[in-house]
Scaffold this motif. Structure first.
Motif, mmCIF file in Angstrom:
data_model
loop_
_atom_site.group_PDB
_atom_site.id
_atom_site.type_symbol
_atom_site.label_atom_id
_atom_site.label_comp_id
_atom_site.label_asym_id
_atom_site.label_seq_id
_atom_site.Cartn_x
_atom_site.Cartn_y
_atom_site.Cartn_z
ATOM 1 N N ARG A 40 0.836 -1.202 0.000
ATOM 2 C CA ARG A 40 0.000 0.000 0.000
ATOM 3 C C ARG A 40 0.872 1.253 0.000
ATOM 4 N NH1 ARG A 40 -5.333 -0.730 1.863
ATOM 5 N NH2 ARG A 40 -5.790 -2.842 2.640
ATOM 6 N N ALA A 41 0.302 2.346 -0.482
ATOM 7 C CA ALA A 41 0.977 3.630 -0.328
ATOM 8 C C ALA A 41 1.132 3.930 1.155
ATOM 9 C CB ALA A 41 0.162 4.728 -1.006
ATOM 10 N N ASN A 42 2.265 4.477 1.525
ATOM 11 C CA ASN A 42 2.614 4.853 2.893
ATOM 12 C C ASN A 42 3.034 3.664 3.745
ATOM 13 O OD1 ASN A 42 3.042 7.187 4.514
ATOM 14 N ND2 ASN A 42 1.329 6.572 5.818
ATOM 15 N N ALA A 43 3.063 2.459 3.148
ATOM 16 C CA ALA A 43 3.585 1.303 3.882
ATOM 17 C C ALA A 43 5.096 1.451 4.017
ATOM 18 C CB ALA A 43 3.247 0.012 3.146
ATOM 19 N N ARG A 44 5.637 0.908 5.063
ATOM 20 C CA ARG A 44 7.084 0.988 5.274
ATOM 21 C C ARG A 44 7.808 0.204 4.181
ATOM 22 N NH1 ARG A 44 9.902 2.988 9.304
ATOM 23 N NH2 ARG A 44 12.069 2.348 9.581
ATOM 24 N N VAL A 45 8.851 0.790 3.625
ATOM 25 C CA VAL A 45 9.613 0.110 2.577
ATOM 26 C C VAL A 45 10.348 -1.068 3.199
ATOM 27 C CG1 VAL A 45 11.495 0.307 0.922
ATOM 28 C CG2 VAL A 45 9.871 2.193 1.191
ATOM 29 N N GLY A 46 10.080 -2.244 2.675
ATOM 30 C CA GLY A 46 10.740 -3.447 3.174
ATOM 31 C C GLY A 46 11.288 -4.249 2.015
ATOM 32 N N GLU A 47 10.391 -4.938 1.316
ATOM 33 C CA GLU A 47 10.813 -5.756 0.188
ATOM 34 C C GLU A 47 10.533 -5.061 -1.140
ATOM 35 O OE1 GLU A 47 10.553 -10.357 1.615
ATOM 36 O OE2 GLU A 47 8.691 -9.426 0.965
ATOM 37 N N LEU A 48 11.459 -5.213 -2.051
ATOM 38 C CA LEU A 48 11.234 -4.889 -3.447
ATOM 39 C C LEU A 48 10.942 -6.199 -4.163
ATOM 40 C CD1 LEU A 48 14.166 -2.374 -4.067
ATOM 41 C CD2 LEU A 48 11.889 -1.921 -3.139
ATOM 42 N N TYR A 49 10.567 -6.114 -5.436
ATOM 43 C CA TYR A 49 10.200 -7.321 -6.169
ATOM 44 C C TYR A 49 10.801 -7.307 -7.571
ATOM 45 C CZ TYR A 49 6.601 -7.899 -2.579
ATOM 46 O OH TYR A 49 5.953 -8.055 -1.383
ATOM 47 N N ILE A 50 11.361 -8.432 -7.955
ATOM 48 C CA ILE A 50 11.699 -8.663 -9.357
ATOM 49 C C ILE A 50 10.464 -9.289 -9.990
ATOM 50 C CG2 ILE A 50 13.203 -9.850 -10.985
ATOM 51 C CD1 ILE A 50 15.269 -10.017 -8.654
ATOM 52 N N LEU A 51 9.908 -8.638 -10.993
ATOM 53 C CA LEU A 51 8.727 -9.154 -11.660
ATOM 54 C C LEU A 51 9.174 -10.236 -12.644
ATOM 55 C CD1 LEU A 51 5.681 -9.012 -12.128
ATOM 56 C CD2 LEU A 51 6.072 -7.142 -13.748
ATOM 57 N N GLN A 52 8.852 -11.482 -12.350
ATOM 58 C CA GLN A 52 9.319 -12.591 -13.170
ATOM 59 C C GLN A 52 8.319 -12.970 -14.258
ATOM 60 O OE1 GLN A 52 10.064 -15.286 -9.824
ATOM 61 N NE2 GLN A 52 12.257 -15.105 -10.227
ATOM 62 N N LYS A 53 7.052 -12.979 -13.917
ATOM 63 C CA LYS A 53 5.994 -13.268 -14.885
ATOM 64 C C LYS A 53 4.819 -12.335 -14.608
ATOM 65 C CE LYS A 53 7.029 -18.211 -15.419
ATOM 66 N NZ LYS A 53 6.493 -19.593 -15.279
ATOM 67 N N GLY A 54 4.104 -11.969 -15.668
ATOM 68 C CA GLY A 54 2.930 -11.127 -15.508
ATOM 69 C C GLY A 54 3.248 -9.646 -15.635
ATOM 70 N N TRP A 55 2.190 -8.839 -15.579
ATOM 71 C CA TRP A 55 2.298 -7.383 -15.688
ATOM 72 C C TRP A 55 1.826 -6.762 -14.384
ATOM 73 C CZ3 TRP A 55 1.180 -4.891 -21.043
ATOM 74 C CH2 TRP A 55 1.742 -5.679 -22.066
ATOM 75 N N ALA A 56 2.438 -5.642 -14.006
ATOM 76 C CA ALA A 56 2.088 -4.966 -12.759
ATOM 77 C C ALA A 56 2.064 -3.460 -12.991
ATOM 78 C CB ALA A 56 3.084 -5.331 -11.660
ATOM 79 N N CYS A 57 1.689 -2.724 -11.964
ATOM 80 C CA CYS A 57 1.676 -1.262 -12.074
ATOM 81 C C CYS A 57 1.901 -0.641 -10.709
ATOM 82 C CB CYS A 57 0.354 -0.762 -12.662
ATOM 83 S SG CYS A 57 -1.095 -1.089 -11.642
ATOM 84 N N THR A 58 2.335 0.605 -10.716
ATOM 85 C CA THR A 58 2.372 1.387 -9.489
ATOM 86 C C THR A 58 1.311 2.475 -9.603
ATOM 87 O OG1 THR A 58 4.127 2.830 -10.349
ATOM 88 C CG2 THR A 58 4.793 0.944 -9.005
ATOM 89 N N ILE A 59 0.747 2.843 -8.459
ATOM 90 C CA ILE A 59 -0.422 3.726 -8.415
ATOM 91 C C ILE A 59 -0.197 4.814 -7.385
ATOM 92 C CG2 ILE A 59 -2.906 3.813 -7.928
ATOM 93 C CD1 ILE A 59 -2.943 0.763 -8.595
ATOM 94 N N ARG A 60 -0.549 6.029 -7.730
ATOM 95 C CA ARG A 60 -0.555 7.133 -6.772
ATOM 96 C C ARG A 60 -1.990 7.589 -6.566
ATOM 97 N NH1 ARG A 60 4.287 10.108 -6.301
ATOM 98 N NH2 ARG A 60 3.144 11.400 -4.832
ATOM 99 N N HIS A 61 -2.289 8.064 -5.368
ATOM 100 C CA HIS A 61 -3.608 8.583 -5.050
ATOM 101 C C HIS A 61 -3.561 10.111 -5.050
ATOM 102 C CE1 HIS A 61 -3.875 4.450 -3.514
ATOM 103 N NE2 HIS A 61 -5.184 4.577 -3.646
ATOM 104 N N THR A 62 -4.549 10.712 -5.691
ATOM 105 C CA THR A 62 -4.635 12.166 -5.719
ATOM 106 C C THR A 62 -5.262 12.661 -4.415
ATOM 107 O OG1 THR A 62 -6.832 12.166 -6.747
ATOM 108 C CG2 THR A 62 -4.923 12.104 -8.223
ATOM 109 N N LEU A 63 -5.220 13.975 -4.210
ATOM 110 C CA LEU A 63 -5.771 14.551 -2.979
ATOM 111 C C LEU A 63 -7.271 14.325 -2.866
ATOM 112 C CD1 LEU A 63 -3.812 17.928 -2.775
ATOM 113 C CD2 LEU A 63 -3.432 15.852 -1.436
ATOM 114 N N ASP A 64 -7.957 14.197 -4.018
ATOM 115 C CA ASP A 64 -9.400 13.966 -3.963
ATOM 116 C C ASP A 64 -9.752 12.486 -3.948
ATOM 117 O OD1 ASP A 64 -8.721 13.320 -6.529
ATOM 118 O OD2 ASP A 64 -9.959 14.841 -7.503
#
Length: 247
Positions: A40-64
């Motif tokens: 989730r956004a604002n979660a503590r940075v712990g693990e990163l990920y190597i994307l091996q299979k499939g498609w992913a995305c990163t998402i930002r939330h706007t103020l509204d």
């Protein structure tokens, strides 16, 4: 060859010890479901990920409270690389399709940089290419028509796929829904639907659920006004400099 190694070797030549180090990060993988959230956004940075299979995305939330997709990630990409120096994630990461990822502690990036100058350069190159994708999308959103933006993004995705697997422009994987495509490009689903219908009627291409069928590749390329320099893997003489440093 591990997928992580293949990604890094697009930028620099690696020796046996460097290849073993990267392979050690892909000893096991975790299966992930379609739409599964990696953090989730604002979660503590712990693990990163190597994307091996499939498609992913990163998402930002706007103020509204709206969600905006920032990055489209393909196999071989490191999810969260740009945030590894942060205490907390500024974005949310989610899968678009089912797939598999290799989690690793974000502190391991320090080990990679400390172990090898070529690997450090490859990581910098990886981050800069991710930034180049975002910059290009911002520029075309200002100066191009909506139809051109859609075609440009599809062609960009094809060339990114071409770096990691055998693909043909006549028909290539594209499991991005109309809603997600609109979110990425800042266009409404209604507008995207209208554009896709027009492209089909004009016999340029047809978007199916999981792939794109291209009827007229030259017209697609011409209308997209695509200049792929920002996708180049060249590192402008750094590879040769690294070779001299090894000796």
């Amino acid at each position: 060859m591990s997928l992580f190694q293949a990604t890094m070797e697009r930028y620099v030549d690696l020796d046996a010890s460097e290849a073993r180090l990267l392979a050690s990060f892909e000893q096991s993988s975790t299966k992930v479901k379609k739409h599964e959230r990696l953090w989730r956004a604002n979660a503590r940075v712990g693990e990163l990920y190597i994307l091996q299979k499939g498609w992913a995305c990163t998402i930002r939330h706007t103020l509204d409270g709206e969600q905006r997709i920032i990055e489209l990630l393909l196999p071989g990409d490191i999810i969260g690389l740009k945030e590894f120096t942060f205490t907390r994630h500024v974005s949310q990461a989610s899968m678009i399709t089912l797939g598999s990822v290799q989690p690793f502690p974000h502190e391991n990036i320090v080990d990679i940089v400390a172990a090898s100058t070529p690997l450090a350069i490859a990581l910098f190159a990886n981050i800069s290419r991710q930034d180049a994708l975002l910059t290009e999308r911002m520029l075309i959103s200002i100066h191009r028509s909506a139809r051109s933006r859609v075609l440009h993004f599809m062609l960009e995705t094809f060339y990114r796929l071409e770096k990691i697997q055998s693909v043909e422009l006549a028909s290539f994987e594209f499991p991005v829904s109309q809603r997600l495509l609109g979110n990425i490009l800042g266009l409404s689903s209604v507008h995207i639907n209208r554009i896709l219908k027009g492209l089909d009627q004009d016999r340029v291409l047809k978007k199916h659920r999981h792939h794109i069928e291209v009827y007229d590749p030259p017209r697609l390329i011409a209308e997209a006004e695509f200049d792929g320099n920002y996708l180049s893997d060249e590192v402008d003489g750094l590879r040769e400099r690294l070779v001299r440093l090894r000796h």
